[in-house]
Design a protein around this motif. Structure first.
Motif, PDB file in Angstrom:
ATOM      1  N   SER A   3       0.961  -1.123   0.031  1.00 19.82           N
ATOM      2  CA  SER A   3       0.019  -0.019   0.167  1.00 19.82           C
ATOM      3  C   SER A   3       0.912   1.150  -0.127  1.00 19.82           C
ATOM      4  O   SER A   3       1.886   1.270   0.860  1.00 19.82           O
TER       5      SER A   3
ATOM      6  N   ASP B 206      -5.481   3.911   2.668  1.00 24.48           N
ATOM      7  CA  ASP B 206      -5.712   2.729   1.856  1.00 24.48           C
ATOM      8  C   ASP B 206      -5.240   1.510   2.789  1.00 24.48           C
ATOM      9  O   ASP B 206      -5.792   0.454   2.936  1.00 24.48           O
TER      10      ASP B 206
ATOM     11  N   LEU C 212      -2.153  -1.044  -3.737  1.00 21.70           N
ATOM     12  CA  LEU C 212      -2.856   0.135  -3.537  1.00 21.70           C
ATOM     13  C   LEU C 212      -2.368   1.393  -3.695  1.00 21.70           C
ATOM     14  O   LEU C 212      -1.287   1.668  -2.899  1.00 21.70           O
TER      15      LEU C 212
ATOM     16  N   VAL D 281      -7.250   3.783  -5.850  1.00 24.27           N
ATOM     17  CA  VAL D 281      -8.446   3.993  -5.093  1.00 24.27           C
ATOM     18  C   VAL D 281      -9.121   5.088  -5.537  1.00 24.27           C
ATOM     19  O   VAL D 281     -10.443   4.985  -5.898  1.00 24.27           O
TER      20      VAL D 281
ATOM     21  N   ALA E  95     -14.270   4.544  -0.785  1.00 20.36           N
ATOM     22  CA  ALA E  95     -12.863   3.678  -0.883  1.00 20.36           C
ATOM     23  C   ALA E  95     -12.899   2.135  -0.239  1.00 20.36           C
ATOM     24  O   ALA E  95     -12.430   1.389  -0.580  1.00 20.36           O
TER      25      ALA E  95
ATOM     26  N   ILE F 272     -12.266  -1.336  -2.002  1.00 15.21           N
ATOM     27  CA  ILE F 272     -11.191  -2.128  -1.277  1.00 15.21           C
ATOM     28  C   ILE F 272     -11.947  -3.525  -0.857  1.00 15.21           C
ATOM     29  O   ILE F 272     -11.501  -4.531  -1.405  1.00 15.21           O
TER      30      ILE F 272
END
Ligand SMILES: [Zn+2]
Length: 300
Positions: free
Chosen positions: A28, A33, A77, A103, A144, A148
């Motif tokens: 990430s 995120d 991400l 994202v 978001a 995810i």
């Protein structure tokens, strides 16, 4: 005794190793995120957090060690909305094998004319730049979370029920947070909702919670403001009678401090514009509550 302890440790380590191998590997590049992936993924994911809390994501570049952590990830991400300018490097490292989820690109952007401080920003066909700081809107963070969640289900369908349950619990926490923010902001009359910050990171916040923004720098933190821009801002702060202006955790306070000297406005505290910080601001909820309390209490 020592020997026994050692045996126990080795046994525990091998158990952990076996469990880690089953986990979905995520790299990430956004502190927001990272939190969502950990909350929604729970025990089924292992998240390598490469942009760490308190790091300026505008200035971040992946190190060779970071790229090694990316090389075996199944999912990468990023923040999206043109925050990262090193995506080619990431894709080369994984040979395109990992899914790349930008994202912020999955929901709408606030756009603005680039000012003189945004020379490096990516300009679209109509000459506008996207504001990348989407997480200052709780409703964006809810989107978001769903994005995810759906990606985790796609990569690991066997654990779908857990991802759905975890996402639901996290979304409920975000609802509570949003309610708290609206109550806190309501303490501040509309004509006092004028936010002067170091760089232009709070447009989504302003849209959702009814603030007017003036920023000392542009959308990124990479350039210094011009003298002309600073003197215009000084005039504006005096004219509007703005009571306080704010520092940022990742930026040099020099220009902001100079402006307080020239305008008589106070330093209202330090905000977290670019993601999670440390201590109380180490969670999304803590970071938002810190920012909102700091802003509202200083401008009252
Ligand atoms: Zn920023």
């Amino acid at each position: 005794m020592k020997k026994l302890l050692l045996t126990v440790c080795i046994f525990a380590a091998s158990l952990l190793g076996a469990r880690a191998a089953d986990k979905l590997k995520i790299a990430s590049f956004s502190t927001i995120d990272t939190e969502i992936a950990q909350q929604v993924g729970g025990d089924h994911v292992e998240v390598a957090a490469l942009v760490k809390p308190g790091v300026d994501p505008h200035e971040y570049e992946p190190t060779p060690a970071d790229l090694r952590a990316v090389s075996d990830a199944q999912l990468i991400l990023t923040s999206g909305k043109n925050m990262e300018n090193y995506l080619n490097k990431l894709q080369q490292t994984t040979g395109g094998k990992a899914d790349l989820l930008k994202v912020g690109d999955h929901f709408s952007s606030l756009k603005m004319k680039p000012d003189e401080d945004d020379k490096n920003a990516a300009v679209d066909k109509s000459g506008m730049v996207e504001d990348p700081h989407w997480w200052h809107s709780v409703s964006n963070v809810k989107l978001a979370t769903k994005i995810i969640r759906d990606e985790l289900i796609k990569l690991d369908p066997a654990d779908k029920a857990d991802f759905e349950k975890n996402a639901q619990a996290y979304l409920a926490k975000l609802d509570e947070l949003e309610k708290w923010i609206r109550q806190k902001v309501a303490e501040l009359p509309r004509d006092k909702r004028k936010l002067v910050t170091s760089h232009d990171a709070f447009q989504y916040f302003a849209r959702d919670y009814g603030f007017k923004i003036e920023a000392i720098e542009g959308l990124s933190t990479e350039t210094e403001p011009s003298n002309r821009h600073v003197s215009e801002l000084v005039d504006e702060i005096k004219k509007q009678g703005v009571k306080a202006i704010f520092l940022e955790n990742t930026l040099n306070p020099k220009v902001t401090t100079e402006i307080t000297r020239e305008t008589g406005a106070e330093i209202g505290g330090t905000l977290y514009p670019d993601g999670l910080g440390t201590g109380d601001a180490g969670t999304y909820e803590g970071m938002m509550k810190h920012n909102v309390s700091t802003i509202v209490d200083a401008l009252k």
